[in-house]
Design a protein around this motif. Structure first.
Motif, PDB file in Angstrom:
ATOM      1  N   ARG A 131       0.849  -1.186   0.000  1.00  0.00           N
ATOM      2  CA  ARG A 131       0.000   0.000   0.000  1.00  0.00           C
ATOM      3  C   ARG A 131       0.886   1.238   0.000  1.00  0.00           C
ATOM      4  N   GLY A 132       0.413   2.287  -0.643  1.00  0.00           N
ATOM      5  CA  GLY A 132       1.142   3.546  -0.668  1.00  0.00           C
ATOM      6  C   GLY A 132       0.212   4.717  -0.400  1.00  0.00           C
ATOM      7  N   THR A 133       0.730   5.736   0.298  1.00  0.00           N
ATOM      8  CA  THR A 133      -0.026   6.957   0.589  1.00  0.00           C
ATOM      9  C   THR A 133       0.808   8.146   0.144  1.00  0.00           C
ATOM     10  N   GLY A 134       0.241   9.011  -0.686  1.00  0.00           N
ATOM     11  CA  GLY A 134       1.009  10.142  -1.192  1.00  0.00           C
ATOM     12  C   GLY A 134       0.237  11.445  -1.138  1.00  0.00           C
ATOM     13  N   GLY A 181      -1.597  -2.232   4.284  1.00  0.00           N
ATOM     14  CA  GLY A 181      -1.353  -0.978   4.997  1.00  0.00           C
ATOM     15  C   GLY A 181      -0.948  -1.181   6.435  1.00  0.00           C
ATOM     16  N   THR A 182      -0.138  -0.245   6.931  1.00  0.00           N
ATOM     17  CA  THR A 182       0.383  -0.367   8.290  1.00  0.00           C
ATOM     18  C   THR A 182       0.282   0.932   9.085  1.00  0.00           C
ATOM     19  N   TYR A 183      -0.341   1.964   8.498  1.00  0.00           N
ATOM     20  CA  TYR A 183      -0.472   3.236   9.229  1.00  0.00           C
ATOM     21  C   TYR A 183      -1.669   3.988   8.679  1.00  0.00           C
ATOM     22  N   ASN A 184      -2.234   4.850   9.512  1.00  0.00           N
ATOM     23  CA  ASN A 184      -3.443   5.594   9.172  1.00  0.00           C
ATOM     24  C   ASN A 184      -3.162   6.626   8.076  1.00  0.00           C
ATOM     25  N   ASP A 185      -3.871   6.520   6.954  1.00  0.00           N
ATOM     26  CA  ASP A 185      -3.681   7.457   5.846  1.00  0.00           C
ATOM     27  C   ASP A 185      -3.944   8.903   6.263  1.00  0.00           C
ATOM     28  N   PHE A 186      -4.987   9.119   7.055  1.00  0.00           N
ATOM     29  CA  PHE A 186      -5.349  10.477   7.443  1.00  0.00           C
ATOM     30  C   PHE A 186      -4.230  11.156   8.224  1.00  0.00           C
ATOM     31  N   ARG A 187      -3.605  10.428   9.120  1.00  0.00           N
ATOM     32  CA  ARG A 187      -2.529  11.018   9.914  1.00  0.00           C
ATOM     33  C   ARG A 187      -1.329  11.366   9.047  1.00  0.00           C
ATOM     34  N   ILE A 188      -1.067  10.539   8.047  1.00  0.00           N
ATOM     35  CA  ILE A 188       0.033  10.832   7.123  1.00  0.00           C
ATOM     36  C   ILE A 188      -0.265  12.119   6.356  1.00  0.00           C
ATOM     37  N   LEU A 189      -1.461  12.217   5.787  1.00  0.00           N
ATOM     38  CA  LEU A 189      -1.816  13.380   4.974  1.00  0.00           C
ATOM     39  C   LEU A 189      -1.850  14.656   5.810  1.00  0.00           C
ATOM     40  N   ILE A 246       7.200  16.554   9.408  1.00  0.00           N
ATOM     41  CA  ILE A 246       7.674  15.363   8.696  1.00  0.00           C
ATOM     42  C   ILE A 246       8.611  14.551   9.580  1.00  0.00           C
ATOM     43  N   ALA A 247       9.497  15.238  10.303  1.00  0.00           N
ATOM     44  CA  ALA A 247      10.429  14.534  11.188  1.00  0.00           C
ATOM     45  C   ALA A 247       9.677  13.774  12.273  1.00  0.00           C
ATOM     46  N   GLN A 248       8.641  14.404  12.833  1.00  0.00           N
ATOM     47  CA  GLN A 248       7.844  13.754  13.866  1.00  0.00           C
ATOM     48  C   GLN A 248       7.061  12.578  13.284  1.00  0.00           C
ATOM     49  N   LEU A 249       6.552  12.757  12.069  1.00  0.00           N
ATOM     50  CA  LEU A 249       5.823  11.669  11.407  1.00  0.00           C
ATOM     51  C   LEU A 249       6.741  10.481  11.178  1.00  0.00           C
ATOM     52  N   ASN A 250       7.950  10.736  10.741  1.00  0.00           N
ATOM     53  CA  ASN A 250       8.887   9.640  10.483  1.00  0.00           C
ATOM     54  C   ASN A 250       9.172   8.830  11.747  1.00  0.00           C
ATOM     55  N   LYS A 251       9.188   9.488  12.891  1.00  0.00           N
ATOM     56  CA  LYS A 251       9.369   8.760  14.147  1.00  0.00           C
ATOM     57  C   LYS A 251       8.194   7.823  14.393  1.00  0.00           C
ATOM     58  N   SER A 252       7.002   8.300  14.093  1.00  0.00           N
ATOM     59  CA  SER A 252       5.803   7.477  14.296  1.00  0.00           C
ATOM     60  C   SER A 252       5.722   6.338  13.281  1.00  0.00           C
ATOM     61  N   LEU A 253       6.298   6.555  12.097  1.00  0.00           N
ATOM     62  CA  LEU A 253       6.223   5.555  11.040  1.00  0.00           C
ATOM     63  C   LEU A 253       7.270   4.449  11.177  1.00  0.00           C
ATOM     64  N   ALA A 254       8.278   4.672  12.014  1.00  0.00           N
ATOM     65  CA  ALA A 254       9.390   3.723  12.137  1.00  0.00           C
ATOM     66  C   ALA A 254       8.888   2.321  12.472  1.00  0.00           C
ATOM     67  N   GLY A 255       9.315   1.341  11.680  1.00  0.00           N
ATOM     68  CA  GLY A 255       8.903  -0.041  11.892  1.00  0.00           C
ATOM     69  C   GLY A 255       7.566  -0.381  11.274  1.00  0.00           C
ATOM     70  N   LYS A 256       6.881   0.608  10.693  1.00  0.00           N
ATOM     71  CA  LYS A 256       5.565   0.377  10.086  1.00  0.00           C
ATOM     72  C   LYS A 256       5.551   0.678   8.585  1.00  0.00           C
ATOM     73  N   THR A 257       6.297   1.695   8.200  1.00  0.00           N
ATOM     74  CA  THR A 257       6.379   2.076   6.791  1.00  0.00           C
ATOM     75  C   THR A 257       7.803   2.541   6.494  1.00  0.00           C
ATOM     76  N   ALA A 258       8.087   2.763   5.222  1.00  0.00           N
ATOM     77  CA  ALA A 258       9.333   3.427   4.849  1.00  0.00           C
ATOM     78  C   ALA A 258       9.213   4.902   5.246  1.00  0.00           C
TER      79      ALA A 258
END
Length: 290
Positions: free
Chosen positions: A7-10, A231-239, A269-281
């Protein structure tokens, strides 16, 4: 299937200056707007540009990307093209249709819904879905009359086009897109199909500029690939994390990119990447490939 698809979210941040990113035929080609004054870019409009880049087999974008990705030209035709003949398409089996047309594998099609006799043979929903692009703030529309040295009518010394040049003075549009790996089972979409899409995105406006779209480009093309197909993370939070905010807190039309808080965006973005660690690239900006 050639390669596994996750799955991808952009999110595309499309920067518009003195241009019409998408004319509205119901309003004499005015830039599309909604009732609250914010501008719109239709998904169909954006996908058209991607299709055109693939269809232009003599163009530099296709030549370079097909060489880099080792793509066979015969498997990357475009169904929704002026050159497509319905009779030729109707003669193809479902498998031949998918093997030949890149846009069918990626975006799906309703082209054959009423014409193909094979039950369930057409693909109504594709792997990639682009959402409506909406400006973060209301936009101002400027209109002016243009002239032509060579008139359309023979008895005129010059041509006039009253209020024909209709542009957004400035707007920052956010367009989400999603890659649904489940649909790939039906369309035979491959990892190479998706990689081509991701590499095309940075060129979508640069290589298709026109008289009314001289300054439309993608400032950021954020993309997050999940660690699995479902999918491994909430799309809304990413967007939400990837959407800029106004630096001045104002609510009216923005004048330029400088009106948005880029430092706050980078922190988000930096904070999001911390939350995404181990779940997405990590968050990837496709524009960096340029």
């Amino acid at each position: 299937m050639n390669g596994f698809i996750n799955r991808g979210t952009g999110l595309l941040l499309i920067d518009v200056t003195n241009s019409n990113p998408n004319g509205d035929p119901d309003r004499e080609s005015d830039p599309r707007t909604r009732q609250d004054g914010r501008g719109e870019i239709s998904p169909v409009s954006f996908k058209r540009k991607l299709r055109d880049l693939v269809a232009a087999k003599d163009g530099p974008v296709w030549k370079e990307l097909s060489r880099e990705l080792d793509l066979p030209e015969a498997a990357f035709d475009i169904l929704e093209s002026k050159a497509t003949k319905r009779a030729d398409v109707r003669a193809l089996s479902s498998r031949e249709l998918l093997d030949r047309y890149w846009d069918v594998r990626v975006f799906g099609t309703t082209f054959l819904e009423e014409e193909n006799g094979e039950k369930g043979s057409f693909i109504s929903s594709g792997v990639v879905q682009f959402g409506l692009g909406v400006s973060l703030d209301p936009v101002r529309i400027e209109r002016m009359t243009t002239t032509k040295v060579l008139p359309v009518e023979e008895d005129k010394t010059k041509g006039m086009a009253p209020l024909s040049f209709r542009v957004v003075s400035y707007g920052l549009y956010a367009m989400p897109f999603f890659i649904n790996a489940t649909a790939a089972c039906k369309t035979n979409c491959t990892s190479k199909d998706i990689e081509l899409l991701l590499r095309l995105i940075p060129h979508a406006y640069k290589e298709t500029a026109s008289y009314v779209r001289p300054q439309v480009d993608i400032r950021y093309a954020f993309y997050v690939e999940h660690d699995r197909a479902r999918g491994t993370y909430n799309d809304f939070r990413i967007l939400e994390a990837l959407t800029p905010v106004r630096a001045d807190g104002a609510a009216g039309p923005a004048a330029s990119w400088r009106d948005y808080d880029e430092k706050a965006l980078q922190r988000s973005i930096a904070q999001l990447n911390k939350s995404l660690a181990g779940k997405t690239a990590p968050v990837r900006d496709l524009m960096e490939a340029l």
